[in-house]
Design a protein around this motif. Structure first.
Motif, PDB file in Angstrom:
ATOM      1  N   SER A   1      88.907  86.818  33.402  1.00 21.60           N
ATOM      2  CA  SER A   1      88.299  87.808  34.126  1.00 21.60           C
ATOM      3  C   SER A   1      86.383  87.127  33.721  1.00 21.60           C
ATOM      4  N   GLN A   2      86.785  87.166  32.355  1.00 14.97           N
ATOM      5  CA  GLN A   2      85.112  87.441  31.499  1.00 14.97           C
ATOM      6  C   GLN A   2      84.776  86.356  32.336  1.00 14.97           C
ATOM      7  N   PHE A   3      85.122  85.532  31.982  1.00 13.32           N
ATOM      8  CA  PHE A   3      84.800  83.546  32.474  1.00 13.32           C
ATOM      9  C   PHE A   3      83.843  84.221  34.210  1.00 13.32           C
ATOM     10  N   ALA A   4      84.753  84.512  35.231  1.00 16.09           N
ATOM     11  CA  ALA A   4      84.113  84.627  36.153  1.00 16.09           C
ATOM     12  C   ALA A   4      83.007  85.405  36.766  1.00 16.09           C
ATOM     13  N   ASN A   5      82.841  85.639  35.277  1.00 20.93           N
ATOM     14  CA  ASN A   5      81.225  86.499  35.535  1.00 20.93           C
ATOM     15  C   ASN A   5      79.876  86.213  35.158  1.00 20.93           C
ATOM     16  N   LEU A   6      80.436  85.019  33.715  1.00 25.97           N
ATOM     17  CA  LEU A   6      79.415  84.497  33.302  1.00 25.97           C
ATOM     18  C   LEU A   6      79.286  83.445  33.384  1.00 25.97           C
ATOM     19  N   PHE A   7      80.094  81.855  34.590  1.00 24.17           N
ATOM     20  CA  PHE A   7      79.503  80.690  35.045  1.00 24.17           C
ATOM     21  C   PHE A   7      78.197  80.826  36.121  1.00 24.17           C
ATOM     22  N   THR A   8      78.011  79.797  35.286  1.00 23.66           N
ATOM     23  CA  THR A   8      76.119  79.808  36.029  1.00 23.66           C
ATOM     24  C   THR A   8      76.218  78.661  37.448  1.00 23.66           C
ATOM     25  N   GLY A   9      77.211  78.052  37.596  1.00 22.17           N
ATOM     26  CA  GLY A   9      77.384  76.763  38.391  1.00 22.17           C
ATOM     27  C   GLY A   9      78.827  76.552  39.424  1.00 22.17           C
ATOM     28  N   LEU A  10      78.653  76.159  40.773  1.00 20.80           N
ATOM     29  CA  LEU A  10      80.187  75.823  40.688  1.00 20.80           C
ATOM     30  C   LEU A  10      79.599  74.527  41.335  1.00 20.80           C
ATOM     31  N   ALA A  11      80.455  73.095  41.137  1.00 22.28           N
ATOM     32  CA  ALA A  11      80.408  72.049  41.385  1.00 22.28           C
ATOM     33  C   ALA A  11      81.575  71.788  42.803  1.00 22.28           C
ATOM     34  N   ILE A  12      81.145  71.349  43.711  1.00 25.43           N
ATOM     35  CA  ILE A  12      82.451  71.344  45.259  1.00 25.43           C
ATOM     36  C   ILE A  12      82.326  70.536  45.965  1.00 25.43           C
ATOM     37  N   THR A  13      82.646  69.713  45.279  1.00 29.63           N
ATOM     38  CA  THR A  13      83.769  68.210  46.307  1.00 29.63           C
ATOM     39  C   THR A  13      84.741  68.165  47.408  1.00 29.63           C
ATOM     40  N   LYS A  14      84.241  67.366  48.048  1.00 29.98           N
ATOM     41  CA  LYS A  14      85.427  67.183  49.078  1.00 29.98           C
ATOM     42  C   LYS A  14      85.676  65.021  49.020  1.00 29.98           C
ATOM     43  N   ASN A  15      86.947  65.045  48.822  1.00 33.32           N
ATOM     44  CA  ASN A  15      87.306  63.602  48.200  1.00 33.32           C
ATOM     45  C   ASN A  15      86.803  62.579  47.547  1.00 33.32           C
ATOM     46  N   PHE A  16      87.267  63.630  46.096  1.00 35.82           N
ATOM     47  CA  PHE A  16      86.089  62.956  45.061  1.00 35.82           C
ATOM     48  C   PHE A  16      86.523  62.373  43.927  1.00 35.82           C
ATOM     49  N   ILE A  17      85.812  60.854  44.174  1.00 34.90           N
ATOM     50  CA  ILE A  17      87.096  59.739  42.697  1.00 34.90           C
ATOM     51  C   ILE A  17      85.713  59.408  41.751  1.00 34.90           C
ATOM     52  N   GLY A  18      86.638  60.332  40.435  1.00 33.14           N
ATOM     53  CA  GLY A  18      85.428  60.498  39.214  1.00 33.14           C
ATOM     54  C   GLY A  18      85.747  59.045  38.239  1.00 33.14           C
ATOM     55  N   SER A  19      84.805  58.066  37.977  1.00 28.87           N
ATOM     56  CA  SER A  19      85.348  57.385  36.491  1.00 28.87           C
ATOM     57  C   SER A  19      85.093  58.064  35.067  1.00 28.87           C
ATOM     58  N   PRO A  20      85.740  57.590  34.592  1.00 24.23           N
ATOM     59  CA  PRO A  20      85.252  58.091  33.106  1.00 24.23           C
ATOM     60  C   PRO A  20      84.137  59.227  32.774  1.00 24.23           C
ATOM     61  N   HIS A  21      83.785  59.848  32.515  1.00 25.63           N
ATOM     62  CA  HIS A  21      82.311  59.984  31.885  1.00 25.63           C
ATOM     63  C   HIS A  21      82.396  61.670  31.464  1.00 25.63           C
ATOM     64  N   ILE A  22      81.287  62.252  30.966  1.00 30.89           N
ATOM     65  CA  ILE A  22      81.203  63.818  29.986  1.00 30.89           C
ATOM     66  C   ILE A  22      80.225  64.066  30.786  1.00 30.89           C
ATOM     67  N   ASP A  23      79.902  65.427  30.379  1.00 30.57           N
ATOM     68  CA  ASP A  23      79.183  66.660  31.258  1.00 30.57           C
ATOM     69  C   ASP A  23      77.730  66.288  30.074  1.00 30.57           C
ATOM     70  N   THR A  24      76.939  66.015  30.339  1.00 31.49           N
ATOM     71  CA  THR A  24      75.853  66.355  29.395  1.00 31.49           C
ATOM     72  C   THR A  24      75.022  66.941  29.581  1.00 31.49           C
ATOM     73  N   THR A  25      74.956  68.567  30.130  1.00 34.94           N
ATOM     74  CA  THR A  25      74.353  69.542  30.822  1.00 34.94           C
ATOM     75  C   THR A  25      75.371  70.753  30.179  1.00 34.94           C
ATOM     76  N   ASN A  26      76.585  70.349  30.154  1.00 36.19           N
ATOM     77  CA  ASN A  26      77.314  71.975  30.336  1.00 36.19           C
ATOM     78  C   ASN A  26      76.991  72.148  28.540  1.00 36.19           C
ATOM     79  N   ILE A  27      76.977  73.082  28.258  1.00 32.04           N
ATOM     80  CA  ILE A  27      77.013  74.260  27.339  1.00 32.04           C
ATOM     81  C   ILE A  27      77.970  74.947  26.540  1.00 32.04           C
ATOM     82  N   GLY A  28      79.398  73.919  27.404  1.00 30.59           N
ATOM     83  CA  GLY A  28      80.385  74.906  26.584  1.00 30.59           C
ATOM     84  C   GLY A  28      81.535  74.842  27.841  1.00 30.59           C
TER      85      GLY A  28
END
Length: 207
Positions: free
Chosen positions: A108-135
């Protein structure tokens, strides 16, 4: 994944075989999942061939920013992109609300803190890191994470929330290409940067 680990074994030698473990995630109540699934299907119908990041392999991909984040950027930068972000948020209020309600059942705490949603359909993700995330972030239908140089963790996010730190390498495991797969990622990009600690949160078990 077992094929990938086999390739690592060949490359590293018998004494340096990478280990595979699992994180089971936290189940989401069926009623919240049903509501979110309806919203995702409605989103998919509204946005035909919607792809905000053409370099990413996905049938559809959209970023929703919280109004607070968008307004802060608009005040600081007067950005047209910020205006666009607010308009897009307003057009997807029910989807944001359904996602937030599902998140609140797990954190419930994070539900009030998150600043964005990434919404995808049929996403295929190769190995990566998220450089703009702060946590760390939460995800439904995510994939695999490297715990360390010699350990890979499978995070089960089918109808469950997995919590990982996207600043570690992560990727989506292969799945049935004929199936429909949505993913919803809840993340933080504004505020105080959190110290980078463990890659996966929750219980980790042997594969």
């Amino acid at each position: 994944m077992k094929c990938l680990l086999g390739e690592y074994k060949l490359a590293l030698g018998e004494r340096k075989e990478r280990k595979l473990v699992r994180s089971l995630g936290t189940p989401v109540p069926p009623s919240k999942l049903d509501t979110l699934e309806r919203e995702l299907e409605s989103w998919s119908l509204r946005y035909d061939k919607f792809q905000e990041r053409p370099m990413i392999r996905a049938a559809k991909y959209m970023i929703l920013r919280s109004p607070t984040e968008a307004e802060e950027k608009m005040i600081k930068l007067g950005s047209r992109r910020a205006h666009s972000a607010i308009r897009k948020y307003q057009q997807n209020l029910s989807l944001w609300a359904a996602a937030k309600a599902a998140m609140a059942t797990v954190d419930s705490q994070f539900a009030n803190l998150f600043t964005g949603l990434a919404i995808t359909k049929n996403f295929i993700g190769s190995p990566h890191i998220d450089t703009t995330n702060i946590g760390p972030f939460y995800g439904l239908s995510l994939g695999w994470v490297e715990l360390d140089a010699m350990t890979v963790c499978e995070v089960n996010t089918k109808n469950r929330f997995g919590k990982i730190d996207g600043r570690f390498v992560h990727f989506v495991a292969p799945y049935d290409v004929d199936a429909t797969r949505y993913s919803v990622i809840f993340y933080l990009t504004e505020g105080e940067v959190q110290v980078k600690g463990k890659a996966v949160f929750g219980e980790i078990v042997e594969y």
